[in-house]
Design an enzyme around this catalytic site. Structure first.
Site, PDB file in Angstrom:
ATOM      1  N   ALA A 120      41.014  89.040 -60.245  1.00 54.71           N
ATOM      2  CA  ALA A 120      40.547  90.284 -60.859  1.00 54.71           C
ATOM      3  C   ALA A 120      41.558  91.066 -61.685  1.00 54.71           C
ATOM      4  O   ALA A 120      41.167  91.927 -62.467  1.00 54.71           O
ATOM      5  CB  ALA A 120      39.981  91.197 -59.781  1.00 54.71           C
ATOM      6  N   ALA A 121      42.876  90.827 -61.528  1.00 54.08           N
ATOM      7  CA  ALA A 121      43.846  91.675 -62.245  1.00 54.08           C
ATOM      8  C   ALA A 121      43.870  91.330 -63.734  1.00 54.08           C
ATOM      9  O   ALA A 121      43.697  90.166 -64.082  1.00 54.08           O
ATOM     10  CB  ALA A 121      45.243  91.470 -61.657  1.00 54.08           C
ATOM     11  N   PRO A 122      44.052  92.336 -64.594  1.00 53.52           N
ATOM     12  CA  PRO A 122      44.340  93.736 -64.292  1.00 53.52           C
ATOM     13  C   PRO A 122      43.117  94.607 -64.008  1.00 53.52           C
ATOM     14  O   PRO A 122      43.268  95.776 -63.693  1.00 53.52           O
ATOM     15  CB  PRO A 122      45.039  94.212 -65.571  1.00 53.52           C
ATOM     16  CG  PRO A 122      44.450  93.365 -66.661  1.00 53.52           C
ATOM     17  CD  PRO A 122      44.192  92.022 -66.042  1.00 53.52           C
ATOM     18  N   LYS A 174      37.243  93.132 -65.940  1.00 52.58           N
ATOM     19  CA  LYS A 174      35.871  92.751 -65.575  1.00 52.58           C
ATOM     20  C   LYS A 174      35.449  93.455 -64.283  1.00 52.58           C
ATOM     21  O   LYS A 174      34.276  93.730 -64.079  1.00 52.58           O
ATOM     22  CB  LYS A 174      35.752  91.236 -65.480  1.00 52.58           C
ATOM     23  CG  LYS A 174      35.986  90.605 -66.853  1.00 52.58           C
ATOM     24  CD  LYS A 174      35.568  89.175 -66.935  1.00 52.58           C
ATOM     25  CE  LYS A 174      35.945  88.579 -68.283  1.00 52.58           C
ATOM     26  NZ  LYS A 174      37.399  88.456 -68.502  1.00 52.58           N
ATOM     27  N   GLU A 196      43.203  89.845 -56.151  1.00 49.40           N
ATOM     28  CA  GLU A 196      44.192  89.247 -57.050  1.00 49.40           C
ATOM     29  C   GLU A 196      45.272  88.613 -56.196  1.00 49.40           C
ATOM     30  O   GLU A 196      45.857  89.249 -55.330  1.00 49.40           O
ATOM     31  CB  GLU A 196      44.786  90.313 -57.983  1.00 49.40           C
ATOM     32  CG  GLU A 196      46.023  89.891 -58.746  1.00 49.40           C
ATOM     33  CD  GLU A 196      45.852  88.653 -59.628  1.00 49.40           C
ATOM     34  OE1 GLU A 196      44.799  88.504 -60.281  1.00 49.40           O
ATOM     35  OE2 GLU A 196      46.774  87.812 -59.648  1.00 49.40           O
ATOM     36  N   ASP A 236      36.821  84.510 -62.744  1.00 48.56           N
ATOM     37  CA  ASP A 236      37.369  84.587 -64.104  1.00 48.56           C
ATOM     38  C   ASP A 236      38.722  83.873 -64.005  1.00 48.56           C
ATOM     39  O   ASP A 236      39.757  84.489 -63.794  1.00 48.56           O
ATOM     40  CB  ASP A 236      37.522  86.062 -64.499  1.00 48.56           C
ATOM     41  CG  ASP A 236      37.895  86.241 -65.953  1.00 48.56           C
ATOM     42  OD1 ASP A 236      37.490  85.405 -66.777  1.00 48.56           O
ATOM     43  OD2 ASP A 236      38.594  87.224 -66.273  1.00 48.56           O
ATOM     44  N   CYS A 243      39.120  82.098 -70.689  1.00 43.64           N
ATOM     45  CA  CYS A 243      39.338  82.499 -72.083  1.00 43.64           C
ATOM     46  C   CYS A 243      40.002  81.327 -72.809  1.00 43.64           C
ATOM     47  O   CYS A 243      40.998  81.492 -73.489  1.00 43.64           O
ATOM     48  CB  CYS A 243      40.150  83.779 -72.167  1.00 43.64           C
ATOM     49  SG  CYS A 243      41.790  83.632 -71.466  1.00 43.64           S
TER      50      CYS A 243
HETATM   51  C1  LIG Z   1      41.984  85.467 -66.483  1.00 41.98           C
HETATM   52  S1  LIG Z   1      42.987  86.356 -65.394  1.00 41.98           S
HETATM   53  C2  LIG Z   1      41.878  87.565 -64.782  1.00 41.98           C
HETATM   54  C3  LIG Z   1      41.521  88.684 -65.715  1.00 41.98           C
HETATM   55  C4  LIG Z   1      40.641  89.710 -65.065  1.00 41.98           C
HETATM   56  N1  LIG Z   1      39.437  89.116 -64.533  1.00 41.98           N
HETATM   57  C5  LIG Z   1      40.257  90.848 -66.011  1.00 41.98           C
HETATM   58  O1  LIG Z   1      39.153  90.823 -66.565  1.00 41.98           O
HETATM   59  O2  LIG Z   1      41.055  91.785 -66.170  1.00 41.98           O
HETATM   60  C6  LIG Z   1      43.147  85.283 -64.032  1.00 41.98           C
HETATM   61  C7  LIG Z   1      43.846  85.852 -62.820  1.00 41.98           C
HETATM   62  O3  LIG Z   1      43.916  84.824 -61.814  1.00 41.98           O
HETATM   63  C8  LIG Z   1      45.126  84.978 -61.091  1.00 41.98           C
HETATM   64  N2  LIG Z   1      45.503  83.687 -60.453  1.00 41.98           N
HETATM   65  C9  LIG Z   1      46.564  82.899 -60.748  1.00 41.98           C
HETATM   66  N3  LIG Z   1      46.575  81.817 -59.947  1.00 41.98           N
HETATM   67  C10 LIG Z   1      45.517  81.919 -59.127  1.00 41.98           C
HETATM   68  C11 LIG Z   1      44.999  81.113 -58.071  1.00 41.98           C
HETATM   69  N4  LIG Z   1      45.568  79.972 -57.713  1.00 41.98           N
HETATM   70  N5  LIG Z   1      43.900  81.543 -57.433  1.00 41.98           N
HETATM   71  C12 LIG Z   1      43.301  82.691 -57.790  1.00 41.98           C
HETATM   72  N6  LIG Z   1      43.732  83.479 -58.792  1.00 41.98           N
HETATM   73  C13 LIG Z   1      44.824  83.112 -59.442  1.00 41.98           C
HETATM   74  C14 LIG Z   1      46.116  85.418 -62.156  1.00 41.98           C
HETATM   75  O4  LIG Z   1      47.195  86.088 -61.576  1.00 41.98           O
HETATM   76  C15 LIG Z   1      45.269  86.299 -63.071  1.00 41.98           C
HETATM   77  O5  LIG Z   1      45.417  87.655 -62.727  1.00 41.98           O
END
Ligand SMILES: C[S@@+](CC[C@H](N)C(=O)[O-])C[C@H]1O[C@@H](n2cnc3c(N)ncnc32)[C@H](O)[C@@H]1O
Length: 471
Positions: free
Chosen positions: A114-116, A119, A137, A181, A234
């Site tokens: 979810a970070a930052p 969504k 996150e 996401d 993305c």
């Molecule tokens: C595409 S970004 C999310 C953007 C967010 N949904 C938004 O709309 O602001 C993907 C996120 O997945 C986290 N992530 C990285 N490795 C991961 C893992 N193994 N399992 C779950 N999340 C992970 C990342 O740190 C990142 O914040």
């Protein structure tokens, strides 16, 4: 300004093979200027702030999404800090297209990656009234930013956690809606980020696809039978997009679901026999986004919702009236107060209680839940900053002190503030253009700034001199 790093040649070659009729237009669009857009917080405002150079409406995000004519210095706008709007890339707002699938009953939702918080803040507004949202996150430093953004958005039915998908997956059947996401190779960021262009290799695509399959395996058990999952990235390659939908359907037993209404520039992907959607920067004003929706079959064997385990933390039996009256009258009779190990009190609305208990029972770290209310100081209670920004705050609870833009920036930097002589002594809600920013304690001859250290603006002088500083 055009980026210095060239688009990786191997990526261009693969794109030409994947999308022969569109690749050139898509590649050309990656060297164009990205547009800037914002989404309004509909619980805080109905009209776009005058501080923003508002342009056209984002067609799929009316009435809250707007393109901007240029990029203002958001960090110098107190309304951004007040959670009045979120700076969000327009194609990410396409998540709003799932609204007709959500029905009207409250849902228990999870935003897994979810970070930052782009969504997640959108989901807070999109989910049916009374729904709850767990925003998770994995990376702790990013989870802190997520918690800040969720608190500033101000909804009362949110929880922020920081754990790996596998642990959340143990909460079997707990969620009616899950957004994945996924972390991805980020080809859709090639227009905006040098780093995305530098990092890309075919190996990165492969390792992202592997990780995405693991994430889906891990979290699938947490989706209730009949529940919806949205998978998005993305990036443009098939392995992380259409192939992952195929994996969900053919390996995990999901049913694919078509979006009922598609706005003009969006058409189903031609690379899958299951319905899914590609938002492409040469076809619409926004960056790349892939999105697919699936449903877990109703009769899946063995996936009944697990009973939430009872947590050890006890709700505070004596509800301090002084603190409860800070909440709206509806919430006063609906919340349970919890004492947290850090010496604060948080108010958990009844809709949120069972999920908070389940998370606590599973020892999943919670960064924030419900309405963070007060810090207990001996016999006194000091309101927490998140309360100021929450829509659960009662309008009459505190006297208000309105600041100018310069005063607001100095307040947000935790500098000394001088309030007018007629400001009542004691706790005061500090506002800018009527929107709460935080609390201060007015002592007559001076005022204590209670804005949190972790949220403070670091370069107030530069911001006030008109420079755009990334906070
Ligand atoms: C595409 S970004 C999310 C953007 C967010 N949904 C938004 O709309 O602001 C993907 C996120 O997945 C986290 N992530 C990285 N490795 C991961 C893992 N193994 N399992 C779950 N999340 C992970 C990342 O740190 C990142 O914040």
């Amino acid at each position: 300004m055009a980026l210095q790093t060239p688009i990786p040649a191997l990526f261009s070659d693969q794109l030409r093979e994947l999308l022969p009729t569109e690749a050139e237009a898509l590649l050309a669009s990656l060297d164009e200027e990205a547009s800037v857009s914002v989404r309004l917080n509909r619980r805080k405002t109905e009209t776009p702030p005058a501080s923003l150079p508002i342009g056209e409406a984002v067609p799929w995000a009316k009435p809250v999404g707007f393109y901007l004519d240029g990029r203002p210095a958001f960090a110098a706008d107190p309304l951004w800090h007040a959670g009045v709007y979120y700076v969000q890339e327009a194609s990410s707002m396409l998540l709003r297209l799932v609204a007709p699938l959500l029905g009207e009953e409250p849902l228990r939702a999870l935003d897994l990656c979810a970070a930052p918080g782009g969504k997640s803040t959108l989901l807070v507004d999109l989910l049916p009234e009374g729904s709850t949202l767990v925003s998770n996150e994995l990376i702790r430093s990013r989870a802190q930013i997520l918690a800040e953004n969720i608190q500033k958005w101000g909804g009362v039915h949110s929880v922020v956690t920081s754990t790996e998908p596998q642990r959340l997956g143990r909460l079997r059947g707990q969620f009616d809606f899950i957004l994945v996401d996924a972390p991805c190779s980020g080809e859709g960021m090639f227009r905006k980020e040098e780093e995305a262009r530098r990092q890309w290799t075919p190996g990165l695509v492969e390792s992202c696809a592997r990780q995405q399959r693991e994430i889906l395996d891990d979290i699938w058990p947490a989706l209730a039978p009949g529940g919806l999952m949205v998978y998005s990235t993305c990036t443009f390659n098939r392995q992380e997009d259409e192939d992952m939908l195929t994996y969900l359907v053919e390996e995990l037993g999901a049913e694919s679901v078509a979006l009922p209404e598609l706005p003009e520039p969006i058409t189903p992907s031609t690379l899958s026999s299951y319905p899914c959607y590609r938002m492409m920067p040469h076809r619409l004003r926004g960056e790349g986004l892939f999105m697919a929706v699936v449903r877990k079959p109703d009769a899946e064997i063995g996936s009944a919702r697990s009973k939430p385990t009872r947590s050890k933390s006890k709700p505070n039996p004596k509800l301090p009236q002084e603190v409860l009256r800070w909440l709206t009258p509806e919430l006063r009779v609906d919340v349970t107060l919890q004492s947290l190990p850090d010496g604060t009190l948080t108010a958990i609305p009844s809709a949120l209680y069972s999920i908070v208990e389940a998370l606590q029972g599973a020892k999943i770290p919670i960064l924030t839940s419900g309405i963070p209310l007060a810090e207990v100081k001996g016999r006194d209670f000091l309101p927490l900053p998140a309360l100021a920004l929450s829509v659960g705050l009662d309008d009459e609870a505190f006297p208000r002190a309105e600041l100018t833009q310069e005063e607001a920036i100095r307040y947000l930097a935790r500098e000394a503030v001088t309030l007018s002589a007629d400001t009542p002594r004691g706790l005061v809600l500090v506002t800018y253009e009527g929107y709460p920013l935080g609390f201060a304690k007015h002592l007559g001859n001076r005022t204590n700034n209670l804005y949190p250290q972790a949220w403070r603006i670091r370069h107030p002088e530069l911001l006030l001199s008109g420079l755009d500083v990334k906070e």
